[in-house]
Design a protein around this motif. Structure first.
Motif, PDB file in Angstrom:
ATOM      1  N   CYS A  37       0.825  -1.210   0.000  1.00  0.00           N
ATOM      2  CA  CYS A  37       0.000   0.000   0.000  1.00  0.00           C
ATOM      3  C   CYS A  37       0.859   1.260   0.000  1.00  0.00           C
ATOM      4  N   ASP A  38       0.337   2.297  -0.620  1.00  0.00           N
ATOM      5  CA  ASP A  38       0.987   3.610  -0.580  1.00  0.00           C
ATOM      6  C   ASP A  38       0.710   4.318   0.738  1.00  0.00           C
ATOM      7  N   LEU A  39      -0.401   3.942   1.389  1.00  0.00           N
ATOM      8  CA  LEU A  39      -0.824   4.624   2.606  1.00  0.00           C
ATOM      9  C   LEU A  39      -1.830   3.761   3.347  1.00  0.00           C
ATOM     10  N   PHE A  40      -1.714   3.725   4.670  1.00  0.00           N
ATOM     11  CA  PHE A  40      -2.687   3.025   5.507  1.00  0.00           C
ATOM     12  C   PHE A  40      -3.404   4.063   6.370  1.00  0.00           C
ATOM     13  N   LEU A  41      -4.729   3.991   6.420  1.00  0.00           N
ATOM     14  CA  LEU A  41      -5.547   4.914   7.215  1.00  0.00           C
ATOM     15  C   LEU A  41      -6.305   4.130   8.269  1.00  0.00           C
ATOM     16  N   THR A  42      -6.401   4.700   9.475  1.00  0.00           N
ATOM     17  CA  THR A  42      -7.182   4.075  10.527  1.00  0.00           C
ATOM     18  C   THR A  42      -7.609   5.126  11.548  1.00  0.00           C
ATOM     19  N   GLY A  57       6.895  -0.725   7.017  1.00  0.00           N
ATOM     20  CA  GLY A  57       7.363   0.520   6.413  1.00  0.00           C
ATOM     21  C   GLY A  57       6.321   1.237   5.579  1.00  0.00           C
ATOM     22  N   VAL A  58       5.053   0.974   5.832  1.00  0.00           N
ATOM     23  CA  VAL A  58       3.978   1.618   5.077  1.00  0.00           C
ATOM     24  C   VAL A  58       3.616   2.946   5.748  1.00  0.00           C
ATOM     25  N   PRO A  59       3.618   4.046   4.998  1.00  0.00           N
ATOM     26  CA  PRO A  59       3.183   5.316   5.590  1.00  0.00           C
ATOM     27  C   PRO A  59       1.747   5.187   6.087  1.00  0.00           C
ATOM     28  N   SER A  60       1.479   5.712   7.269  1.00  0.00           N
ATOM     29  CA  SER A  60       0.165   5.547   7.879  1.00  0.00           C
ATOM     30  C   SER A  60      -0.310   6.856   8.484  1.00  0.00           C
ATOM     31  N   LEU A  61      -1.629   7.040   8.441  1.00  0.00           N
ATOM     32  CA  LEU A  61      -2.273   8.207   9.034  1.00  0.00           C
ATOM     33  C   LEU A  61      -3.337   7.717   9.998  1.00  0.00           C
ATOM     34  N   VAL A  62      -3.230   8.170  11.244  1.00  0.00           N
ATOM     35  CA  VAL A  62      -4.181   7.793  12.288  1.00  0.00           C
ATOM     36  C   VAL A  62      -5.070   8.997  12.588  1.00  0.00           C
ATOM     37  N   PHE A  63      -6.365   8.800  12.469  1.00  0.00           N
ATOM     38  CA  PHE A  63      -7.323   9.850  12.795  1.00  0.00           C
ATOM     39  C   PHE A  63      -7.652   9.789  14.282  1.00  0.00           C
ATOM     40  N   ASP A 113       5.773   8.179  16.795  1.00  0.00           N
ATOM     41  CA  ASP A 113       6.546   8.850  15.749  1.00  0.00           C
ATOM     42  C   ASP A 113       6.598   8.048  14.444  1.00  0.00           C
ATOM     43  N   CYS A 114       5.974   6.879  14.453  1.00  0.00           N
ATOM     44  CA  CYS A 114       6.021   5.984  13.295  1.00  0.00           C
ATOM     45  C   CYS A 114       4.852   6.161  12.338  1.00  0.00           C
ATOM     46  N   PHE A 115       3.975   7.096  12.627  1.00  0.00           N
ATOM     47  CA  PHE A 115       2.827   7.367  11.763  1.00  0.00           C
ATOM     48  C   PHE A 115       2.429   8.820  11.946  1.00  0.00           C
ATOM     49  N   ALA A 116       1.711   9.331  10.974  1.00  0.00           N
ATOM     50  CA  ALA A 116       1.162  10.685  11.084  1.00  0.00           C
ATOM     51  C   ALA A 116      -0.177  10.589  11.806  1.00  0.00           C
ATOM     52  N   ALA A 117      -0.600  11.682  12.413  1.00  0.00           N
ATOM     53  CA  ALA A 117      -1.894  11.727  13.094  1.00  0.00           C
ATOM     54  C   ALA A 117      -2.559  13.063  12.781  1.00  0.00           C
ATOM     55  N   ALA A 118      -3.875  13.019  12.645  1.00  0.00           N
ATOM     56  CA  ALA A 118      -4.623  14.245  12.362  1.00  0.00           C
ATOM     57  C   ALA A 118      -6.023  14.111  12.936  1.00  0.00           C
ATOM     58  N   GLY A 119      -6.569  15.239  13.364  1.00  0.00           N
ATOM     59  CA  GLY A 119      -7.942  15.257  13.853  1.00  0.00           C
ATOM     60  C   GLY A 119      -8.910  14.900  12.731  1.00  0.00           C
ATOM     61  N   LEU A 120      -9.784  13.981  12.984  1.00  0.00           N
ATOM     62  CA  LEU A 120     -10.717  13.510  11.969  1.00  0.00           C
ATOM     63  C   LEU A 120     -11.551  14.636  11.378  1.00  0.00           C
ATOM     64  N   PHE A 121     -11.877  15.630  12.180  1.00  0.00           N
ATOM     65  CA  PHE A 121     -12.737  16.721  11.723  1.00  0.00           C
ATOM     66  C   PHE A 121     -11.947  17.960  11.298  1.00  0.00           C
TER      67      PHE A 121
END
Length: 167
Positions: A37-42, A57-63, A113-121
């Motif tokens: 995958c290019d990106l994993f979202l959860t 090693g998959v870039p990931s974004l956690v909401f 530090d192993c994934f990005a995080a952002a507020g879902l809203f």
């Protein structure tokens, strides 16, 4: 964009998104698909799949959501997508919440530090994270380096039996 989805997505995807749903897969097939995958979202920071993505090693974004939101604070686009939504509670593990339980432990963990995080809203923050993870090599390289360092730290841990015997 072609997401790799395991569950039925209840919302209409954007026109530039090709939605494919995959049912349960044997682990080797699942892992191969995840690792490519290019990106994993959860929205679940304790997700085993997130941990597998990080180790692969998959870039990931956690909401996440850090504050309680009532009907006046919830963005119109969110209530339009989910008409029954009238309150959003803080969460790190959606839909369970677990914000107060997980946040203190995660705040001092190198795992965060192993994934990005952002507020879902927070649409601008989500867009910045997606753009960085998908299009900015410097962002991707930095994340891969932190993931590699974390993998090395985990690999250097003593075997579980030895750690339990020493405790």
């Amino acid at each position: 964009v072609v997401p790799f989805c395991l569950r039925r997505w209840p919302f209409q995807p954007a026109g530039h998104t090709e939605y494919r749903r995959f049912g349960q897969r044997p682990y080797p097939m699942f892992h191969d698909r995840l690792a490519s995958c290019d990106l994993f979202l959860t929205a679940n920071v304790l997700s085993v799949t997130l941990a597998q993505a990080v180790l692969a090693g998959v870039p990931s974004l956690v909401f996440h959501n850090h504050e309680r939101m009532g009907p006046r604070e919830i963005p119109d686009w969110a209530t339009a997508a989910t008409r029954l939504l009238d309150t959003v509670h803080p969460f790190r593990v959606a839909p369970l919440g677990w914000h107060d339980l997980v946040e203190p432990a995660l705040s001092t963990s190198p795992y965060q530090d192993c994934f990005a995080a952002a507020g879902l809203f927070d649409r601008p923050a989500v867009q910045r994270s997606l753009t960085g993870l998908l299009e900015e090599e410097l962002v991707r390289d930095g994340l891969r380096e932190r993931q590699s360092e974390y993998r090395d730290r985990v690999a250097a841990l003593p075997p579980l039996g030895d750690a339990l015997a020493a405790a």
